[in-house]
Structures are given as C-alpha cells and as structure tokens.
Write a protein that holds these residues in place. Sequence first.
Motif, mmCIF file in Angstrom:
data_model
loop_
_atom_site.group_PDB
_atom_site.id
_atom_site.type_symbol
_atom_site.label_atom_id
_atom_site.label_comp_id
_atom_site.label_asym_id
_atom_site.label_seq_id
_atom_site.Cartn_x
_atom_site.Cartn_y
_atom_site.Cartn_z
ATOM 1 N N GLY A 86 0.815 -1.213 0.000
ATOM 2 C CA GLY A 86 0.000 0.000 0.000
ATOM 3 C C GLY A 86 0.847 1.261 0.000
ATOM 4 N N VAL A 87 1.889 1.281 0.820
ATOM 5 C CA VAL A 87 2.769 2.459 0.860
ATOM 6 C C VAL A 87 3.493 2.645 -0.471
ATOM 7 N N ALA A 88 3.995 1.549 -1.024
ATOM 8 C CA ALA A 88 4.716 1.654 -2.300
ATOM 9 C C ALA A 88 3.794 2.093 -3.429
ATOM 10 N N SER A 89 2.553 1.628 -3.413
ATOM 11 C CA SER A 89 1.608 2.037 -4.458
ATOM 12 C C SER A 89 1.315 3.529 -4.375
ATOM 13 N N ALA A 90 1.207 4.046 -3.159
ATOM 14 C CA ALA A 90 0.979 5.480 -3.017
ATOM 15 C C ALA A 90 2.196 6.296 -3.439
ATOM 16 N N GLY A 91 3.383 5.726 -3.291
ATOM 17 C CA GLY A 91 4.587 6.472 -3.664
ATOM 18 C C GLY A 91 4.912 6.402 -5.134
ATOM 19 N N VAL A 92 4.643 5.254 -5.749
ATOM 20 C CA VAL A 92 4.975 5.112 -7.174
ATOM 21 C C VAL A 92 4.058 5.967 -8.027
ATOM 22 N N ARG A 93 2.768 5.866 -7.812
ATOM 23 C CA ARG A 93 1.778 6.653 -8.549
ATOM 24 C C ARG A 93 2.045 6.616 -10.045
ATOM 25 N N CYS A 94 1.802 5.477 -10.634
ATOM 26 C CA CYS A 94 2.071 5.290 -12.066
ATOM 27 C C CYS A 94 1.215 6.187 -12.935
ATOM 28 N N TRP A 95 0.121 6.748 -12.377
ATOM 29 C CA TRP A 95 -0.761 7.574 -13.194
ATOM 30 C C TRP A 95 -0.306 9.036 -13.241
ATOM 31 N N THR A 96 0.820 9.381 -12.626
ATOM 32 C CA THR A 96 1.332 10.744 -12.665
ATOM 33 C C THR A 96 2.729 10.747 -13.271
#
Length: 248
Positions: A86-96
């Motif tokens: 969850g933390v990594a998904s919030a940091g990667v943010r592939c949509w930005t």
Amino acid sequence: MVLAPCGWILELTSTVAPAWRTINNIPGESSDLVLQQGLWDICKTFTSSRDIQCNQQDTQYFSAQIIQIARGLMLSSLILNLIAIGVASAGVRCWTDKPQWTVAGVGGLLIFISGVLTIIPVAWYTHIMTSIFSTSTDVRVGYCLVLGFIGGIMEVLGGLVMSFGLCRCCSRRNRNERPRTFAVKPTRNPSPPHRAPTVSSVSSVSSVSSVPYYSKQSEMDFTRAKRQQDSRPANSTAYKARPYDTDL
C-alpha cells in the motif's frame, strides 16, 4: 510492484499449507503412508490413494520452539507485506509524471524487511528439520519450504530495487525526470508597413542582382498607368506628371 504481490501469495501458501516437511516409512504404519507436517496442521496421505486425513494431533511437534517462532515471523511478514504494498503504491503513482521517491523508497524498504522475515524461519526450519521430533528417520523437505524461499527472495529483490528511491531522493537525481518547461510564445515585432519600391531601391536591387524586379501586380499597374498616360492630352510638353511608384 510485481514481485511483492507474487511473493505475498507464495508466503500465504507456505504459511497455511501443511507441507513444511514429509515423513515416510513410519514404523508400525503402512508403507504407503506419508505424514505431512506444517505450522498449523498435520495431514496423513497415502501414495496408493487420494485419501487425506488432516487435523492430526502431535503435541511434541507443535511444542517445538521453531514452530512457535515460525508462526509469528510468517504472520508478521504477511501483514508487513500488505502494508508495504500500500505504501509503495501510493509512492509510485504510475498515473502521474513525477513519483514520490521518498514514499516509494520507504515502501520498498518494508517489502525488503518482509522478505527477510520470511527467509529467516524457512532457512532455520530447513537447517534443524531432522532434529525436530519425528516418528521416523526418513524426513524430506516439503514444498512449503520451497515456496517460502522463492517468495522471500522475490520480496527481497523487489524491495531492494524499490528502496533505491531513497538514494535517488537524497542525491536529488531522479531517473527520467526533467524539469517541466512551459512553452512561451515569442513576441514578434509588428512588421513594418508595406511600401512600394522606389526608383532608388529598384535601381539598387537591379544593380546588385542580375534578376529583374518583376511581379504580376507591378505589370498590371504599369499597364494601367500607360493607358492613363495615353489618354492624356497631346500637349504633353506642357504637362510633366510625376511617375507613380507602382509604375516601376
């Protein structure tokens, strides 16, 4: 981001499935009996049939220290891995366009720790597997240990790669990141008003270039001016008209 969920699935299978080790050739039992022992359950299987009998009791096996420690570490690894994803998904943010390298690096570090928490009990259990109480000396490695090793290694590799975001954030050198530049339209000076070429300019142009100054518009203007000149009175000596600029 791909290795972490895959490693979590393998860890979950390794934790729940009762196949950390298998015991064959048990004295006093049939030769086709295979005893599968895990962290939470023990099952009896037969090589000559597909019958499976689980929920077997073995107080001495479950009271071993490695079993209690392995339970705690595997559960901690599963929970920590979910939080890390969850933390990594919030940091990667592939949509930005620009990820948050600090948050992604922290998520990668948590994934790395989760993998280490899995490898420790699996490696420890494999090392002392033969010394744990068993009714037979024919003790073999179960598939849960293999899945645990693979899942832990996948998490360690994925978390290690993702944790490089902390180094990039500290050094302020982010991969494939360029400062955004906004296109500014250049201010063009207004073009000067169009002026017809004068005699001096035409003469200068003709002296510099061997190509004569010619255009369709100038030819039409010249014809019109010639017609106007022909329509004037015959006494042209008394009247001297100034030539038009368009006549040239």
